[in-house]
Design a protein around this motif. Structure first.
Motif, PDB file in Angstrom:
ATOM      1  N   ARG A   1       3.828   5.897  -5.558  1.00 63.09           N
ATOM      2  CA  ARG A   1       3.711   5.991  -7.018  1.00 63.09           C
ATOM      3  C   ARG A   1       2.657   7.012  -7.432  1.00 63.09           C
ATOM      4  O   ARG A   1       2.757   7.611  -8.507  1.00 63.09           O
ATOM      5  CB  ARG A   1       3.397   4.609  -7.606  1.00 63.09           C
ATOM      6  N   LYS A   2       1.636   7.199  -6.614  1.00 64.71           N
ATOM      7  CA  LYS A   2       0.629   8.218  -6.915  1.00 64.71           C
ATOM      8  C   LYS A   2       1.120   9.615  -6.555  1.00 64.71           C
ATOM      9  O   LYS A   2       0.777  10.597  -7.213  1.00 64.71           O
ATOM     10  CB  LYS A   2      -0.662   7.914  -6.149  1.00 64.71           C
ATOM     11  N   THR A   3       1.908   9.703  -5.491  1.00 64.44           N
ATOM     12  CA  THR A   3       2.349  10.997  -4.977  1.00 64.44           C
ATOM     13  C   THR A   3       3.498  11.595  -5.793  1.00 64.44           C
ATOM     14  O   THR A   3       3.558  12.810  -5.994  1.00 64.44           O
ATOM     15  CB  THR A   3       2.792  10.864  -3.510  1.00 64.44           C
TER      16      THR A   3
ATOM     17  N   GLY B   1       8.776   6.186 -14.238  1.00 66.83           N
ATOM     18  CA  GLY B   1       8.548   7.552 -13.784  1.00 66.83           C
ATOM     19  C   GLY B   1       9.847   8.295 -13.560  1.00 66.83           C
ATOM     20  O   GLY B   1       9.980   9.473 -13.915  1.00 66.83           O
ATOM     21  N   LEU B   2      10.832   7.623 -12.954  1.00 70.04           N
ATOM     22  CA  LEU B   2      12.123   8.267 -12.693  1.00 70.04           C
ATOM     23  C   LEU B   2      12.841   8.605 -13.994  1.00 70.04           C
ATOM     24  O   LEU B   2      13.420   9.694 -14.133  1.00 70.04           O
ATOM     25  CB  LEU B   2      12.997   7.357 -11.833  1.00 70.04           C
ATOM     26  N   ILE B   3      12.803   7.693 -14.959  1.00 68.07           N
ATOM     27  CA  ILE B   3      13.466   7.953 -16.241  1.00 68.07           C
ATOM     28  C   ILE B   3      12.828   9.150 -16.939  1.00 68.07           C
ATOM     29  O   ILE B   3      13.527  10.019 -17.476  1.00 68.07           O
ATOM     30  CB  ILE B   3      13.409   6.698 -17.130  1.00 68.07           C
TER      31      ILE B   3
ATOM     32  N   GLU C   1       0.828  -1.203   0.000  1.00 71.63           N
ATOM     33  CA  GLU C   1       0.000   0.000   0.000  1.00 71.63           C
ATOM     34  C   GLU C   1       0.865   1.257   0.000  1.00 71.63           C
ATOM     35  O   GLU C   1       0.580   2.240  -0.688  1.00 71.63           O
ATOM     36  CB  GLU C   1      -0.931   0.004   1.222  1.00 71.63           C
ATOM     37  N   ALA C   2       1.960   1.228   0.759  1.00 71.75           N
ATOM     38  CA  ALA C   2       2.873   2.374   0.804  1.00 71.75           C
ATOM     39  C   ALA C   2       3.498   2.628  -0.569  1.00 71.75           C
ATOM     40  O   ALA C   2       3.657   3.780  -0.997  1.00 71.75           O
ATOM     41  CB  ALA C   2       3.966   2.126   1.841  1.00 71.75           C
ATOM     42  N   THR C   3       3.828   1.547  -1.258  1.00 69.44           N
ATOM     43  CA  THR C   3       4.399   1.688  -2.602  1.00 69.44           C
ATOM     44  C   THR C   3       3.397   2.330  -3.553  1.00 69.44           C
ATOM     45  O   THR C   3       3.750   3.197  -4.359  1.00 69.44           O
ATOM     46  CB  THR C   3       4.834   0.315  -3.140  1.00 69.44           C
TER      47      THR C   3
ATOM     48  N   ALA D   1      10.501   2.089  -6.633  1.00 73.58           N
ATOM     49  CA  ALA D   1      11.066   1.345  -7.764  1.00 73.58           C
ATOM     50  C   ALA D   1      10.270   1.602  -9.041  1.00 73.58           C
ATOM     51  O   ALA D   1      10.106   0.702  -9.874  1.00 73.58           O
ATOM     52  CB  ALA D   1      11.125  -0.154  -7.466  1.00 73.58           C
ATOM     53  N   ASP D   2       9.799   2.837  -9.181  1.00 74.02           N
ATOM     54  CA  ASP D   2       9.063   3.232 -10.386  1.00 74.02           C
ATOM     55  C   ASP D   2      10.076   3.795 -11.381  1.00 74.02           C
ATOM     56  O   ASP D   2      10.261   5.009 -11.507  1.00 74.02           O
ATOM     57  CB  ASP D   2       8.008   4.292 -10.035  1.00 74.02           C
TER      58      ASP D   2
END
Length: 209
Positions: A11-13, A38-40, A5-7, A34-35
């Motif tokens: 990912r939404k935030t 999104g990071l790239i 849930e934290a992950t 580990a997104d």
């Protein structure tokens, strides 16, 4: 929250923080979640400003090195920016990144990527004062097909042209095309609106003269 849930929350935030301009906070959450997609995306958008305008290479490098190797090693854009970050601190590793990026861009027939990674690879020699590798990079010029290429900005054109001229003047000063590239580099230097680029290129031209 439970780990899964934290992950999901991270990912939404992260994109919300990115939209709000808090890119460092967003990058931290992308890494924690580990997104990598999104990071790239964030890195490729923020890299020019962070590295070229703000000079914050360490921040950019930490993000790049947070991405798993199997992801980054297959992405020529990431390899290019990693090479640019490493240029002043580890020229050997920087050249390796630019070489890998150049090879991948070549496979994709991405000429702008090829030119930028070629420019970075050639510039490594200027930092380590080791000019023998420039002969190898000059041998790639035939496949770059510079004659009919239109650069997206004058600044990029000036950087690439100056890299070609420097590779010739320091690595192969008897190159038959050096006079043509010197003339083009001089004209681009005179017309550049980037004062730092003008000073840097002017010093290289002065050394050649």
């Amino acid at each position: 929250f439970a780990s899964e849930e934290a992950t999901k929350i991270r990912r939404k935030t992260a994109p919300l923080l990115e939209t709000a301009g808090r890119i460092e906070d967003a990058a931290a959450l992308f890494i924690e979640a580990a997104d990598w997609g999104g990071l790239i995306r964030l890195i490729l958008q923020a890299a020019p400003a962070l590295l070229i305008t703000q000079g914050r290479s360490e921040v950019l490098r930490s993000w790049l090195e947070g991405i798993p190797g199997e992801v980054s090693e297959s992405n020529p854009e990431l390899l290019y920016w990693h090479g640019a970050c490493l240029l002043p601190i580890n020229p050997t590793a920087s050249r390796n990144c630019f070489q890998k990026a150049f090879d991948l861009f070549t496979m994709k027939h991405d000429r702008l990527g090829m030119l930028l990674s070629w420019s970075g690879g050639a510039d490594v020699s200027m930092f380590e004062a080791e000019f023998k590798p420039m002969v190898k990079w000059l041998a790639y010029l035939d496949i770059l097909q510079m004659e009919d290429f239109e650069f997206p900005t004058p600044e990029i054109e000036s950087r690439v042209v100056m890299s070609i001229f420097n590779a010739m003047s320091f690595g192969q000063p008897d190159h038959p095309d050096i006079a043509r590239w010197e003339e083009r580099a001089f004209k681009l230097m005179q017309g550049s609106s980037d004062i730092n680029l003008r000073v840097q290129n002017g010093l290289y031209l002065l050394a050649y003269y």
